[in-house]
Write an enzyme that holds these catalytic residues in place. Structure first.
Site, PDB file in Angstrom:
ATOM      1  N   GLU A  22     -13.751  -5.958   8.664  1.00 62.52           N
ATOM      2  CA  GLU A  22     -12.450  -5.640   9.258  1.00 62.52           C
ATOM      3  C   GLU A  22     -12.470  -4.236   9.825  1.00 62.52           C
ATOM      4  O   GLU A  22     -13.392  -3.452   9.579  1.00 62.52           O
ATOM      5  CB  GLU A  22     -11.327  -5.761   8.224  1.00 62.52           C
ATOM      6  CG  GLU A  22     -11.440  -4.801   7.055  1.00 62.52           C
ATOM      7  CD  GLU A  22     -10.277  -4.962   6.082  1.00 62.52           C
ATOM      8  OE1 GLU A  22      -9.642  -3.934   5.808  1.00 62.52           O
ATOM      9  OE2 GLU A  22     -10.022  -6.066   5.604  1.00 62.52           O
ATOM     10  N   SER A  49      -6.377  -2.491   1.861  1.00 57.77           N
ATOM     11  CA  SER A  49      -6.653  -1.980   0.514  1.00 57.77           C
ATOM     12  C   SER A  49      -7.016  -3.081  -0.479  1.00 57.77           C
ATOM     13  O   SER A  49      -6.798  -2.942  -1.680  1.00 57.77           O
ATOM     14  CB  SER A  49      -5.445  -1.192  -0.027  1.00 57.77           C
ATOM     15  OG  SER A  49      -5.238  -0.016   0.702  1.00 57.77           O
ATOM     16  N   TYR A 108      -8.941   3.239  -5.573  1.00 54.39           N
ATOM     17  CA  TYR A 108      -8.070   4.401  -5.688  1.00 54.39           C
ATOM     18  C   TYR A 108      -8.045   5.097  -7.037  1.00 54.39           C
ATOM     19  O   TYR A 108      -7.368   6.108  -7.185  1.00 54.39           O
ATOM     20  CB  TYR A 108      -6.643   4.000  -5.270  1.00 54.39           C
ATOM     21  CG  TYR A 108      -6.605   3.483  -3.860  1.00 54.39           C
ATOM     22  CD1 TYR A 108      -6.965   4.298  -2.800  1.00 54.39           C
ATOM     23  CD2 TYR A 108      -6.267   2.161  -3.578  1.00 54.39           C
ATOM     24  CE1 TYR A 108      -6.969   3.824  -1.498  1.00 54.39           C
ATOM     25  CE2 TYR A 108      -6.270   1.678  -2.282  1.00 54.39           C
ATOM     26  CZ  TYR A 108      -6.614   2.520  -1.248  1.00 54.39           C
ATOM     27  OH  TYR A 108      -6.621   2.055   0.037  1.00 54.39           O
ATOM     28  N   ASP A 168     -15.583  -1.783   8.214  1.00 53.39           N
ATOM     29  CA  ASP A 168     -16.252  -2.145   6.967  1.00 53.39           C
ATOM     30  C   ASP A 168     -17.277  -3.241   7.222  1.00 53.39           C
ATOM     31  O   ASP A 168     -17.017  -4.181   7.987  1.00 53.39           O
ATOM     32  CB  ASP A 168     -15.233  -2.617   5.928  1.00 53.39           C
ATOM     33  CG  ASP A 168     -14.239  -1.518   5.557  1.00 53.39           C
ATOM     34  OD1 ASP A 168     -14.602  -0.333   5.698  1.00 53.39           O
ATOM     35  OD2 ASP A 168     -13.116  -1.837   5.142  1.00 53.39           O
ATOM     36  N   GLU A 195       0.810  -1.210   0.000  1.00 57.60           N
ATOM     37  CA  GLU A 195       0.000   0.000   0.000  1.00 57.60           C
ATOM     38  C   GLU A 195       0.850   1.270   0.000  1.00 57.60           C
ATOM     39  O   GLU A 195       0.378   2.359   0.335  1.00 57.60           O
ATOM     40  CB  GLU A 195      -0.922  -0.013   1.215  1.00 57.60           C
ATOM     41  CG  GLU A 195      -1.910  -1.161   1.220  1.00 57.60           C
ATOM     42  CD  GLU A 195      -2.645  -1.286   2.527  1.00 57.60           C
ATOM     43  OE1 GLU A 195      -3.599  -0.515   2.736  1.00 57.60           O
ATOM     44  OE2 GLU A 195      -2.266  -2.149   3.344  1.00 57.60           O
ATOM     45  N   ASN A 206     -10.080  -0.680  10.228  1.00 62.44           N
ATOM     46  CA  ASN A 206      -8.962   0.066   9.637  1.00 62.44           C
ATOM     47  C   ASN A 206      -8.505   1.135  10.621  1.00 62.44           C
ATOM     48  O   ASN A 206      -9.261   2.066  10.918  1.00 62.44           O
ATOM     49  CB  ASN A 206      -9.407   0.724   8.333  1.00 62.44           C
ATOM     50  CG  ASN A 206      -9.913  -0.288   7.317  1.00 62.44           C
ATOM     51  OD1 ASN A 206      -9.144  -0.868   6.578  1.00 62.44           O
ATOM     52  ND2 ASN A 206     -11.216  -0.508   7.300  1.00 62.44           N
ATOM     53  N   GLY A 266      -7.624   5.676   4.772  1.00 63.60           N
ATOM     54  CA  GLY A 266      -7.012   6.430   3.676  1.00 63.60           C
ATOM     55  C   GLY A 266      -7.467   7.882   3.652  1.00 63.60           C
ATOM     56  O   GLY A 266      -8.564   8.225   4.078  1.00 63.60           O
ATOM     57  N   ARG A 288     -12.025   3.072  11.060  1.00 59.37           N
ATOM     58  CA  ARG A 288     -13.155   2.835  10.152  1.00 59.37           C
ATOM     59  C   ARG A 288     -13.438   1.348  10.102  1.00 59.37           C
ATOM     60  O   ARG A 288     -12.505   0.547   9.970  1.00 59.37           O
ATOM     61  CB  ARG A 288     -12.804   3.342   8.748  1.00 59.37           C
ATOM     62  CG  ARG A 288     -13.998   3.706   7.892  1.00 59.37           C
ATOM     63  CD  ARG A 288     -13.610   3.931   6.440  1.00 59.37           C
ATOM     64  NE  ARG A 288     -13.331   2.651   5.795  1.00 59.37           N
ATOM     65  CZ  ARG A 288     -12.212   2.387   5.135  1.00 59.37           C
ATOM     66  NH1 ARG A 288     -11.249   3.286   5.052  1.00 59.37           N
ATOM     67  NH2 ARG A 288     -12.033   1.203   4.585  1.00 59.37           N
TER      68      ARG A 288
END
Length: 343
Positions: free
Chosen positions: A306, A186, A252, A293, A13, A308, A312, A291
């Site tokens: 998961e 990612s 991205y 998900d 990443e 984070n 990002g 964060r």
């Protein structure tokens, strides 16, 4: 304040990190800070003495994520094959800063190694500490902790690609399923397997990054993400890739995914994910921001995929969108994250 923004490193990443960090550095200078962006692996240029003169109030950094995952072997070769993860002068210049903004993603930046190192030097930094970072980064450990706290996760099995009979595990799990490396973010190394013909390619793809993988039953539903910032749960975002699933490219590259913020869901559905997010934040020992998900199924259940710890901060990233929905602009968000680290 004098702020070091750490980015890059030896992680799949890497490019995402450099893109996020460039935007963060520019935002912090616009807020009146003096900033130095440093690639944690490459370090300072040869002959550069760490000093406060390296910090600048002029933000002119830029970087762009390529469609493909970066060639880390080429990065290492460029640096003479050096295996040391922290480059020359990095810790010295971090010690001069008032705070370090960790703009890294994956590997050392998210698994707790960097956080533990900075702790040992008494250096303040943004985001979760080393324990929370470790727990959240390892998908096997975090999945078990979430499950113990009653937070639903997809049925899954962790195994070794080299030592376990993965085919038998997949057969027992049933298709479709998801194969993902245990410590990548990612969507690096992730494949969704719909039939047996896709299995070999998926295993080879995952093995490029890690031997330890998590095999999960695919949950069918709407993809959601919910961020938490300084104790406040932000509006949920629904993620709708225009093609395929939410992989590295769709994450991205601009225009590849539609994001709806706030997500068009009921108050009950949001409150369920908000509750899971607060509980996950606590059980994983996180701090500052994170964060989570989810997959939201037709029957209204939310399965946590998961956590984070370093969301990002690219132009397409989700945390800035969620913050904007409650009136927190990008520059204010970056400044807020820095001030949270100083509490």
């Amino acid at each position: 304040m004098n702020i070091v923004v750490l980015a890059g490193g030896i992680s799949p990443e890497r490019d995402v990190s450099l893109t996020s960090a460039a935007l963060i550095a520019n935002a912090l200078t616009r807020s009146g800070h003096r900033v130095l962006l440093v690639d944690v692996y490459e370090g300072l240029n040869e002959g550069t003495d760490p000093s406060l003169e390296l910090f600048s109030a002029e933000g002119n950094y830029s970087y762009k994520v390529d469609e493909s995952i970066p060639d880390l072997d080429a990065v290492i070769a460029k640096n003479g094959g050096r295996k040391v993860l922290i480059g020359p002068g990095v810790l010295e210049v971090c010690a001069l800063a008032d705070v370090v903004y960790i703009g890294l993603h994956g590997a050392m930046g998210e698994n707790g190694q960097l956080q533990a190192t900075l702790d040992n030097y008494g250096i303040k930094y943004t985001g979760s500490g080393y324990i929370g970072s470790l727990l959240a980064m390892d998908k096997d450990i975090s999945k078990k902790l979430l499950s113990l706290d009653g937070i639903p996760t997809p049925a899954g099995v962790t195994c070794s690609l080299k030592n376990d009979d993965v085919r038998s595990i997949v057969k027992e799990m049933g298709l479709p399923c998801v194969i993902k490396p245990c410590s990548c973010g990612s969507s690096v190394g992730v494949s969704i397997i719909e039939n047996e013909k896709e299995l070999d390619a998926a295993l080879s793809f995952a093995e490029k990054y890690e031997d330890k993988v998590l095999i999960e039953k695919k949950i069918v539903g709407r993809e959601m993400t919910v961020a938490i910032l300084d104790g406040e749960v932000l509006p949920a975002i629904e993620i709708i890739p225009k093609n395929g699933y939410y992989d590295y490219k769709n994450k991205y590259q601009s225009g590849m995914t539609e994001e709806l913020c706030p997500a068009p869901i009921t108050d009950e559905q949001f409150e369920k994910m908000a509750d899971y997010t607060r509980r996950a934040f606590k059980v994983l020992n996180l701090r500052g921001l994170a964060r989570m998900d989810y997959i939201l199924t037709e029957d209204g259940e939310a399965y946590c995929l998961e956590a984070n710890t370093l969301p990002g901060m690219t132009p397409t990233s989700l945390l800035p969108q969620a913050a904007a929905a409650v009136g927190i602009g990008y520059d204010e968000l970056c400044d807020k994250i820095v001030k949270m680290a100083l509490k």
